[in-house]
Enzyme design. Structure first.
Site, PDB file in Angstrom:
ATOM      1  N   GLY A  90       0.785  -1.230   0.000  1.00 32.80           N
ATOM      2  CA  GLY A  90       0.000   0.000   0.000  1.00 32.80           C
ATOM      3  C   GLY A  90       0.811   1.272   0.000  1.00 32.80           C
ATOM      4  N   PRO A 122      -2.185  -4.746 -16.358  1.00 31.88           N
ATOM      5  CA  PRO A 122      -3.296  -5.616 -15.979  1.00 31.88           C
ATOM      6  C   PRO A 122      -2.791  -6.974 -15.485  1.00 31.88           C
ATOM      7  CG  PRO A 122      -3.630  -4.659 -18.149  1.00 31.88           C
ATOM      8  CD  PRO A 122      -2.203  -4.392 -17.769  1.00 31.88           C
ATOM      9  N   ASP A 123      -3.692  -7.707 -14.896  1.00 35.45           N
ATOM     10  CA  ASP A 123      -3.398  -9.041 -14.387  1.00 35.45           C
ATOM     11  C   ASP A 123      -2.858  -9.920 -15.515  1.00 35.45           C
ATOM     12  OD1 ASP A 123      -3.365 -11.546 -13.308  1.00 35.45           O
ATOM     13  OD2 ASP A 123      -5.449 -11.529 -12.643  1.00 35.45           O
ATOM     14  N   PHE A 124      -1.618 -10.401 -15.373  1.00 40.84           N
ATOM     15  CA  PHE A 124      -1.005 -11.184 -16.453  1.00 40.84           C
ATOM     16  C   PHE A 124      -1.683 -12.534 -16.626  1.00 40.84           C
ATOM     17  CE2 PHE A 124       1.208 -13.176 -12.952  1.00 40.84           C
ATOM     18  CZ  PHE A 124       1.472 -14.442 -13.386  1.00 40.84           C
ATOM     19  N   ARG A 125      -2.538 -12.936 -15.655  1.00 40.43           N
ATOM     20  CA  ARG A 125      -3.218 -14.222 -15.760  1.00 40.43           C
ATOM     21  C   ARG A 125      -4.512 -14.117 -16.560  1.00 40.43           C
ATOM     22  NH1 ARG A 125      -3.334 -15.453  -9.447  1.00 40.43           N
ATOM     23  NH2 ARG A 125      -3.995 -13.282  -9.553  1.00 40.43           N
ATOM     24  N   ASN A 196       7.779  -5.446   0.768  1.00 41.75           N
ATOM     25  CA  ASN A 196       7.960  -5.080  -0.634  1.00 41.75           C
ATOM     26  C   ASN A 196       9.355  -5.452  -1.132  1.00 41.75           C
ATOM     27  OD1 ASN A 196       5.400  -3.976  -0.414  1.00 41.75           O
ATOM     28  ND2 ASN A 196       6.192  -1.949   0.097  1.00 41.75           N
ATOM     29  N   ASP A 198      10.671  -3.912  -3.936  1.00 42.77           N
ATOM     30  CA  ASP A 198      11.080  -2.891  -4.901  1.00 42.77           C
ATOM     31  C   ASP A 198      12.293  -2.076  -4.484  1.00 42.77           C
ATOM     32  OD1 ASP A 198       9.979  -1.378  -2.878  1.00 42.77           O
ATOM     33  OD2 ASP A 198       8.198  -0.798  -4.016  1.00 42.77           O
ATOM     34  N   HIS A 215      10.688 -10.091   2.359  1.00 46.07           N
ATOM     35  CA  HIS A 215      10.467 -10.957   1.198  1.00 46.07           C
ATOM     36  C   HIS A 215      11.541 -10.768   0.136  1.00 46.07           C
ATOM     37  CE1 HIS A 215       5.949 -11.031   2.405  1.00 46.07           C
ATOM     38  NE2 HIS A 215       6.674 -11.864   3.108  1.00 46.07           N
ATOM     39  N   CYS A 228      28.626 -21.148  -5.917  1.00 50.48           N
ATOM     40  CA  CYS A 228      29.100 -19.891  -6.506  1.00 50.48           C
ATOM     41  C   CYS A 228      28.486 -18.695  -5.783  1.00 50.48           C
ATOM     42  CB  CYS A 228      28.754 -19.851  -7.993  1.00 50.48           C
ATOM     43  SG  CYS A 228      29.247 -18.321  -8.822  1.00 50.48           S
ATOM     44  N   CYS A 252      30.165 -19.046 -13.511  1.00 51.81           N
ATOM     45  CA  CYS A 252      29.862 -20.477 -13.648  1.00 51.81           C
ATOM     46  C   CYS A 252      28.764 -20.791 -14.654  1.00 51.81           C
ATOM     47  CB  CYS A 252      29.498 -21.064 -12.285  1.00 51.81           C
ATOM     48  SG  CYS A 252      27.873 -20.550 -11.671  1.00 51.81           S
ATOM     49  N   GLU A 315      -8.021   0.451   5.190  1.00 56.56           N
ATOM     50  CA  GLU A 315      -9.033  -0.208   6.009  1.00 56.56           C
ATOM     51  C   GLU A 315      -8.366  -0.872   7.193  1.00 56.56           C
ATOM     52  OE1 GLU A 315     -10.806  -2.928   3.300  1.00 56.56           O
ATOM     53  OE2 GLU A 315      -9.052  -4.234   3.181  1.00 56.56           O
TER      54      GLU A 315
END
Length: 391
Positions: A90, A122-125, A196, A198, A215, A228, A252, A315
């Site tokens: 967010g 957009p959603d790649f799925r 995040n 990024d 993450h 390596c 390698c 929220e």
């Protein structure tokens, strides 16, 4: 279970619908029912579930008021030395992209994907996406396989095909990121924990030693060969991605993967700082996260029992679990009810919340100066390796 305990539970069920925040009564522990007290203690010790009911009976007066003004007064009192901040997607996405993110079940997959949707993709799925048809050529078992480490080791091509299409051309910090840097400039930031990948905190000028990227990060990449593990900076990785080639280690020839955490990988070693940071926290600020991804979400319960906790989000999130309340634990944030003495929610746009927070603290001009004269948005082709500047 004692007779009194059974009656208390029965009365509560009869008078209200479930366990409402306003009407429920916590079960008293350690007086008449030793077995329940021992059970709570065992759960708390083993699972780090936070305080039992006994610890909350005093209801200390920590904040003058349970709102943003109360948090501001608490900071101005001079008693705040170690602020920990926690952030999710967010703080890095605009309103349009929050709508996109809202389509997903909030899992670690979304945390990985948000950096791409932040570019307005957009959603790649979705079958309507041109990228979808491109990925279909790789015969994926399911879309999320792109982010699974075992699949990536054998088939890295789908990930990098997606990365080329969706990779942001610039990394631009938001006012939230600069507010975090301002906390550090004021000498108040103990650590910033982010979901995040990024690395916008680094771009905004927050020192690397103040960060725990739970993450992982796109800031660096490494060879996946365990013998390596050569490290590469983001500029090197971006050049490979934009050249439409699978990045290979120059030593390698194994595949090089961004340091963002894939499914099946452990959390970064720096996440262990939780053990020493959170017991010393005297104010927890939570920004732009739904607090559903574990173990990140459970960190709100690791601060001391009287440490105020502020949520700035669109929220409410991380609300106390009624089941745990019945067991006598304080798990999650409690914004409602007579038992709350430290939790505050400011609901709205995260950037607006940080602007208002800074203004009330008397830091409005400081924040404005950082945004205007601090680190400029980072154009990927000219990114330098390492942490960005100092405060």
């Amino acid at each position: 279970m004692s007779k009194d305990l059974s009656l208390t539970t029965k009365d509560k069920t009869t008078k209200g619908k479930g366990c409402s925040n306003d009407n429920h009564q916590r079960l008293s522990a350690g007086v008449e029912d030793k077995e329940m007290d021992n059970l709570r203690k065992w759960f708390s010790d083993k699972l780090a579930l936070g305080l039992g009911n006994k610890d909350l009976m005093e209801k200390p007066k920590v904040l003058h008021t349970l709102d943003l003004d109360g948090i501001v007064d608490y900071i101005k009192s001079g008693n705040v030395k170690n602020i920990i901040t926690m952030a999710g997607a967010g703080i890095s996405t605009c309103n349009h992209n929050r709508v996109i993110l809202g389509k997903y079940k909030l899992t670690g997959f979304v945390i990985w994907l948000f950096i791409f949707t932040a570019a307005g993709i957009p959603d790649f799925r979705s079958p309507s996406s041109g990228l979808y048809s491109k990925l279909c050529g790789f015969d994926l078992p399911y879309p999320e396989a792109i982010f699974e480490i075992e699949y990536f080791r054998k088939h890295p091509e789908p990930f990098f095909a997606m990365a080329k299409e969706l990779y942001p051309k610039t990394f631009e910090p938001t006012p939230c990121h600069y507010f975090l840097r301002l906390l550090n400039k004021k000498g108040l930031l103990l650590r910033h924990y982010t979901q995040n990948v990024d690395a916008l905190e680094r771009v905004a000028g927050i020192p690397a030693e103040k960060l725990v990227e739970a993450h992982g990060t796109l800031h660096t990449s490494r060879c996946i060969n365990p013998e390596c593990r050569e490290e590469y900076d983001r500029k090197w990785m971006t050049e490979k991605i934009l050249a439409d080639v699978v990045p290979r280690c120059e030593k390698c020839k194994a595949v090089v993967k961004p340091d963002a955490v894939f499914f099946g990988e452990p959390l970064p070693e720096r996440f262990r700082l939780v053990e020493e940071d959170f017991p010393n926290c005297d104010l927890l600020i939570i920004l732009g996260t739904s607090l559903v991804v574990q173990p990140f979400a459970s960190l709100v319960d690791r601060v001391p029992p009287r440490c105020p906790r502020l949520l700035i989000n669109h929220e409410e999130a991380g609300n106390e679990d009624p089941v745990m309340v019945v067991l006598g634990f304080s798990c999650g944030l409690q914004f409602h009810g007579a038992d709350n003495f430290r939790d505050v929610a400011w609901l709205g746009d995260c950037d607006e919340g940080c602007y208002l927070f800074a203004e009330k603290l008397g830091w409005k001009d400081d924040l404005k100066s950082l945004i205007e004269n601090g680190c400029q948005s980072e154009a990927i082709p000219t990114v330098e390796s390492g942490a960005t500047g100092s405060t």
